[in-house]
Scaffold this active site. Structure first.
Site, PDB file in Angstrom:
ATOM      1  N   ILE A   1       0.861  -1.175   0.000  1.00 27.60           N
ATOM      2  CA  ILE A   1       0.000   0.000   0.000  1.00 27.60           C
ATOM      3  C   ILE A   1       0.902   1.231   0.000  1.00 27.60           C
ATOM      4  O   ILE A   1       2.062   1.149   0.389  1.00 27.60           O
ATOM      5  CB  ILE A   1      -0.987   0.013   1.192  1.00 27.60           C
ATOM      6  N   ASP A   2       0.365   2.339  -0.459  1.00 29.39           N
ATOM      7  CA  ASP A   2       1.179   3.550  -0.616  1.00 29.39           C
ATOM      8  C   ASP A   2       1.724   4.050   0.719  1.00 29.39           C
ATOM      9  O   ASP A   2       1.157   3.776   1.778  1.00 29.39           O
ATOM     10  CB  ASP A   2       0.356   4.655  -1.267  1.00 29.39           C
ATOM     11  N   LYS A   3       2.781   4.809   0.642  1.00 33.95           N
ATOM     12  CA  LYS A   3       3.439   5.355   1.839  1.00 33.95           C
ATOM     13  C   LYS A   3       2.446   6.037   2.781  1.00 33.95           C
ATOM     14  O   LYS A   3       2.461   5.799   3.991  1.00 33.95           O
ATOM     15  CB  LYS A   3       4.518   6.355   1.398  1.00 33.95           C
TER      16      LYS A   3
END
Length: 303
Positions: free
Chosen positions: A137-139
């Site tokens: 998942i994105d930062k």
């Protein structure tokens, strides 16, 4: 080192060389290509050029792709929030702001650094930089991730992702008031032709489906739950923007005037999968982070 050649076509005439080359392969970022140009790994008609060189029709490009760096990824005690763990799999709740895996120039403080300190056994299928990482998942997205501790588990979990049998539900706050309670977005995703660092709905993109349900409505925002049928890069962020309801706080896909919350209001709250060894269905739920709850309280009080 791998070598390849390319001749500039009519539709690439006038493009910057870094844009033209990065468009040849989804895995090549524009920044990476610019470094190759500076290092002399990309020649135009046998000559070195600058990154802002404008391509001419029939330019002959020779690309030398350097071997990947051997990077030393070190274990770090990052006090991870582990939701489940056995000898095959691990489920972790990633906080907002943490990168999932290391990359050149960003080798510490990642989830992988923390996992390597937490347990010695992680699958090796995705190599030294992504041990055990099955999906990411994105930062600035918080929430649950499944991690494979051996190759048997890795192959099983990836196969479940491919077959779309993994349950992945996200909570999000979006701009605008969605009038209908349920919806499905079925629109193909690929690299944005105008910005290779971003994704977009494109005709020749990969199949992507997001289902959403409205949980609450506010004055100028809507609280939704999104369920992924596919798992493309930035899928929820791009799909919600596509239908006119971009995520609050999203620096890449949101409006310029948005909520300043340090990133998109997106949380991977529910994760379910079949255990690779026992074939038992496991499902986990992580509550919303404190800052997300505070934002919801503010929106409720202002409606």
């Amino acid at each position: 080192m791998e070598k390849m050649e390319h001749t500039i076509l009519e539709e690439q005439k006038g493009d910057r060389i870094d844009k033209a080359i990065s468009s040849l392969n989804d895995e090549w970022s524009r920044t990476q290509v610019q470094q190759w140009i500076k290092d002399g790994n990309i020649l135009v008609n046998g000559q070195s050029v600058k990154t802002n060189y404008k391509c001419n029709l029939n330019d002959e490009i020779k690309i030398t792709i350097p071997d990947p760096e051997e990077l030393d990824v070190l274990p770090e005690n990052l006090d991870l929030e582990i939701y489940y763990e056995d000898k095959d799999v691990l489920v972790v709740n990633k906080p907002r702001g943490m990168v999932v895996h290391p990359a050149p120039g960003h080798l510490s403080g990642t989830l992988v650094n923390g996992l390597m300190a937490h347990c010695k056994d992680l699958s090796g299928i995705n190599g030294v930089l992504r041990p055990g990482i099955v999906h990411r998942i994105d930062k600035d997205t918080s929430g649950l991730l499944m991690v494979a501790k051996n190759d048997l588990a890795h192959e099983s979990l990836v196969n479940q992702l491919v077959k779309k049998t993994v349950t992945r539900k996200y909570k999000a706050i979006v701009h605008g008031v969605i009038p209908h309670d349920y919806g499905t977005i079925d629109a193909p995703l690929g690299r944005d032709t105008k910005d290779r660092q971003s994704m977009a709905v494109v005709d020749n993109g990969k199949h992507a489906v997001t289902h959403f349900q409205v949980l609450d409505r506010f004055k100028d925002f809507t609280f939704v739950e999104c369920q992924l049928e596919t798992g493309r890069t930035h899928q929820i962020r791009v799909h919600m923007k596509y239908i006119g309801y971009p995520l609050a706080g999203d620096p890449k896909y949101g409006p310029k005037k948005t909520l300043d919350i340090g990133g998109q209001a997106l949380h991977a709250g529910v994760l379910g999968f079949i255990h690779p060894r026992t074939n038992e269905y496991l499902e986990f739920e992580a509550p919303l982070p404190v800052d997300f709850e505070r934002l919801l309280d503010t929106l409720r009080n202002n409606r």
